[in-house]
Design a protein around this motif. Structure first.
Motif, short mmCIF file in Angstrom:
data_model
loop_
_atom_site.label_atom_id
_atom_site.label_comp_id
_atom_site.label_asym_id
_atom_site.label_seq_id
_atom_site.Cartn_x
_atom_site.Cartn_y
_atom_site.Cartn_z
N MET A 1 3.55 0.72 9.90
CA MET A 1 4.09 1.99 9.41
C MET A 1 3.86 3.09 10.43
O MET A 1 2.77 3.18 11.01
N VAL B 1 0.15 10.28 4.05
CA VAL B 1 0.08 9.19 3.07
C VAL B 1 -1.34 9.10 2.53
O VAL B 1 -1.57 8.98 1.33
N ILE C 1 0.54 7.54 8.67
CA ILE C 1 -0.76 7.18 8.12
C ILE C 1 -1.22 8.25 7.13
O ILE C 1 -0.69 9.33 7.12
N VAL D 1 1.79 6.62 -11.31
CA VAL D 1 0.51 5.98 -10.98
C VAL D 1 -0.54 6.32 -12.04
O VAL D 1 -1.33 5.46 -12.45
N ARG E 1 -0.61 4.17 -15.01
CA ARG E 1 -1.25 2.89 -14.72
C ARG E 1 -2.77 2.99 -14.73
O ARG E 1 -3.47 2.19 -15.36
N LEU F 1 6.48 3.54 0.15
CA LEU F 1 5.73 4.74 -0.24
C LEU F 1 5.78 5.76 0.89
O LEU F 1 5.97 6.96 0.64
N ALA F 2 5.62 5.29 2.14
CA ALA F 2 5.69 6.20 3.29
C ALA F 2 7.06 6.87 3.36
O ALA F 2 7.16 8.06 3.64
N LEU G 1 -9.02 3.54 1.71
CA LEU G 1 -7.61 3.86 1.97
C LEU G 1 -7.37 4.07 3.45
O LEU G 1 -6.39 3.59 4.03
N PHE H 1 1.61 -0.27 -5.33
CA PHE H 1 2.40 -0.11 -4.12
C PHE H 1 2.56 -1.45 -3.38
O PHE H 1 2.72 -1.48 -2.16
N LEU I 1 5.79 10.47 -8.83
CA LEU I 1 4.84 9.51 -8.26
C LEU I 1 3.49 9.58 -8.98
O LEU I 1 2.93 8.57 -9.39
N THR J 1 8.81 2.80 -4.80
CA THR J 1 7.52 2.77 -4.09
C THR J 1 6.86 1.40 -4.22
O THR J 1 5.65 1.30 -4.37
N ALA J 2 7.66 0.35 -4.15
CA ALA J 2 7.13 -0.99 -4.42
C ALA J 2 6.32 -1.56 -3.27
O ALA J 2 5.65 -2.59 -3.43
N SER J 3 6.36 -0.93 -2.10
CA SER J 3 5.53 -1.39 -0.99
C SER J 3 4.98 -0.17 -0.25
O SER J 3 5.47 0.94 -0.45
N MET J 4 4.00 -0.40 0.62
CA MET J 4 3.44 0.73 1.35
C MET J 4 4.48 1.39 2.27
O MET J 4 4.55 2.62 2.31
N PRO J 5 5.31 0.63 3.01
CA PRO J 5 6.34 1.30 3.81
C PRO J 5 7.31 2.11 2.94
O PRO J 5 7.75 3.19 3.32
N LEU K 1 -2.59 9.40 -1.34
CA LEU K 1 -3.34 8.29 -1.94
C LEU K 1 -4.74 8.75 -2.37
O LEU K 1 -5.24 8.35 -3.42
#
Lengths: 382, 159
Positions: free
Chosen positions: B156, A307, B159, A344, A347, A251-252, B71, B114, A340, A245-249, A311
């Motif tokens: 993306m 998503v 959403i 998170v 962190r 994560l999606a 967000l 992320f 996930l 999950t290192a980027s938003m895409p 979040l």
């Protein structure tokens, strides 16, 4: 010093000793209602509020079944008035920690409930528990399972793995419980360890007149070894999840199978809103909105707001996440939600030096503030 | 603060800039009615030069900026989000800005995990009389985000 007593174990039958202890709580301890996991039928264990000690024959806090986090049930039993009699609950450590979080949110009350917690050996997912229990006498199966596990042997002929959340759990012993029952590292001692940690626990234990004993050092070592193993598993899980999950895409993609059923939210013991915004008309978008978004992106993934849902939940409850894994247990599409959320949560909890369930006196970070803090957020100006 | 002082890695930077040479960032700003909105108004009436990339959303207080507003903006195509309110001690509602600070802290922890560059979420204190400060904040942020390139959440499907 905490009072330490013992209950004898006859013929290696752990469950019988646990049941005997619960029986004593009701008969001698004056507990009017006891919340404990109970066998309901083949392959089904659910918490039940027992008022008749006879019923405790079906009680099975050792069962490797974890259909729900009972923190919410404990909250229901203590919210908004006295129950009119002494209540006690058998909770897993993660249930205890989640309950403590709910107490901080004024959704439960520690005053009216004595909490008993066993060393937690973990549990299977709902599906795996059914496989485990199929065609077996369920109490017998639990007993054998716990005995094997405590002896360091593979606990199940089919060799099913425990739920990932349990394998990654570094809290086998409850913090804040009134009484704990020690199983780990007690092999060969011929008894279970009963410890009172609070004045209420002490008073309750005094009524049971159990023989005193000492805390064996073997137990300490066994616990340390167990925790070390689980922590290593956890850290590896964190590492994998971070990479995935290192980027938003990414994560999606990780959440791609989410159908927006909100089962994870319903199963989450610390998702605290009484009414969830995702069920309100805020997310009843107009048809033209969908088309507008789709045009902007060339294709719009439906259902939308999945998503955003995850979040938002991370922002709302990751600070209180106890890692019980019920979110993953409840997911119909095997989205690795627990991995996930725990990753998170580790962190965010570290950022606020917060550990959920550590103490009822420790406020949830977003419920308080200080005039001078986190200056780095505003570029060093405060 | 000059952009070079940031140590946060920006994995999306070079590729995005190369792909979109004429990239104009979109920034959604949630500003407090009593301080930063008034400062923005002042900057406007004083005809200060400001980048036109910011979409202002007037809130009664930064303390009511729910994390999901931020967000939602980021997932809906904003390249960055600015939250701006009163200086500490000046909150019209006594302590809303302190609450905002903790929420932004939390969001930064979640989002940077992320891969979202830390500079895509900013909290500033801009008082009602600081029109110049507001214009500077906006211009600086627009330049910074232009450097970073478009947010990869833009393309993306989900959403």
């Amino acid at each position: 010093m905490a009072t330490t007593a013992k209950i004898e174990v006859q013929n290696g039958n752990l469950l019988q000793s646990v049941q005997a202890f619960l029986h004593m709580l009701m008969d001698d301890g004056g507990v009017a209602g006891l919340l404990t996991p109970l066998h309901m039928g083949p392959g089904v264990v659910m918490p039940a509020l027992v008022t008749e000690p006879e019923r405790l024959k079906q009680a099975d806090p050792l069962a490797p079944a974890f259909p729900l986090n009972a923190a919410r049930i404990a909250a229901k039993l203590t919210r908004g008035g006295s129950p009119g009699g002494t209540l006690a609950a058998v909770l897993r450590p993660c249930e205890m920690r989640a309950f403590t979080e709910l107490v901080k949110l004024n959704q439960g009350n520690l005053e009216d409930l004595a909490i008993v917690s066993l060393d937690c050996l973990g549990a299977y997912t709902n599906a795996d528990y059914r496989t485990f229990a199929a065609g077996r006498e369920p109490r017998e199966a639990s007993n054998q399972w716990a005995g094997q596990l405590l002896a360091g042997r593979s606990p199940d002929p089919a060799d099913l793995p425990l739920a990932k959340a349990c394998r990654a759990c570094e809290h086998p012993v409850a913090t804040g419980a009134d009484i704990t029952l020690g199983l780990i590292g007690m092999r060969g001692a011929g008894h279970l360890l009963v410890k009172a940690h609070t004045p209420r626990g002490e008073a309750l234990l005094a009524k049971l007149r159990l023989p005193d004993t000492a805390d064996p050092t073997a137990r300490k070592d066994a616990l340390a070894e167990l925790v070390a193993g689980r922590t290593a598993f956890r850290d590896e899980m964190f590492e994998k999840t971070r990479a995935a999950t290192a980027s938003m895409p990414q994560l999606a993609d990780y959440l791609a199978a989410c159908v927006g059923c909100y089962n994870c939210r319903a199963a989450c013991p610390v998702c605290y809103c009484r009414e969830c915004v995702f069920l309100t008309d805020v997310f009843d978008h107009k048809p033209w909105q969908y088309l507008g978004w789709a045009k902007g992106k060339s294709a719009l993934r439906m259902p939308t707001d999945t998503v955003l849902f995850h979040l938002t939940r991370l922002a709302h409850m990751s600070l209180s996440c106890v890692g019980c894994g019920q979110c993953s247990n409840a997911c119909p599409n095997d989205v690795p939600v627990m991995e996930l959320f725990r990753t998170v949560a580790a962190r965010t909890q570290e950022a606020f030096a917060y550990e959920p369930g550590r103490s009822p006196d420790e406020p949830i970070p977003l419920s308080v503030f200080q005039a001078k803090e986190f200056a780095e957020i505003t570029g060093g100006r405060d | 603060m000059p952009a070079t002082e940031h140590t946060q890695p920006a994995p999306d930077q070079s590729a995005a800039v190369a792909a979109m040479p004429d990239f104009e960032p979109t920034i959604v700003a949630f500003v407090c009615n009593w301080c930063t909105y008034t400062a923005a108004d002042l900057a406007g009436t004083a005809r200060m030069v400001q980048s036109p990339n910011v979409r202002l959303v007037r809130m009664m207080c930064t303390g009511m900026v729910d994390p999901k507003y931020v967000l939602k903006a980021l997932l809906s195509g904003a390249d960055a989000v600015l939250v701006s309110g009163c200086h500490p001690g000046d909150c019209h509602y006594i302590n809303g800005n302190y609450k905002a600070r903790r929420r932004i802290k939390l969001l930064k922890e979640i989002l940077t995990g992320f891969g979202v560059d830390e500079r895509r979420l900013k909290l500033t204190w801009v008082g009602a009389s600081e029109g110049n400060e507001f214009a500077e904040t906006v211009n600086h942020m627009v330049a910074e985000v232009r450097e970073l390139g478009p947010s990869d959440a833009r393309t993306m499907m989900a959403i």
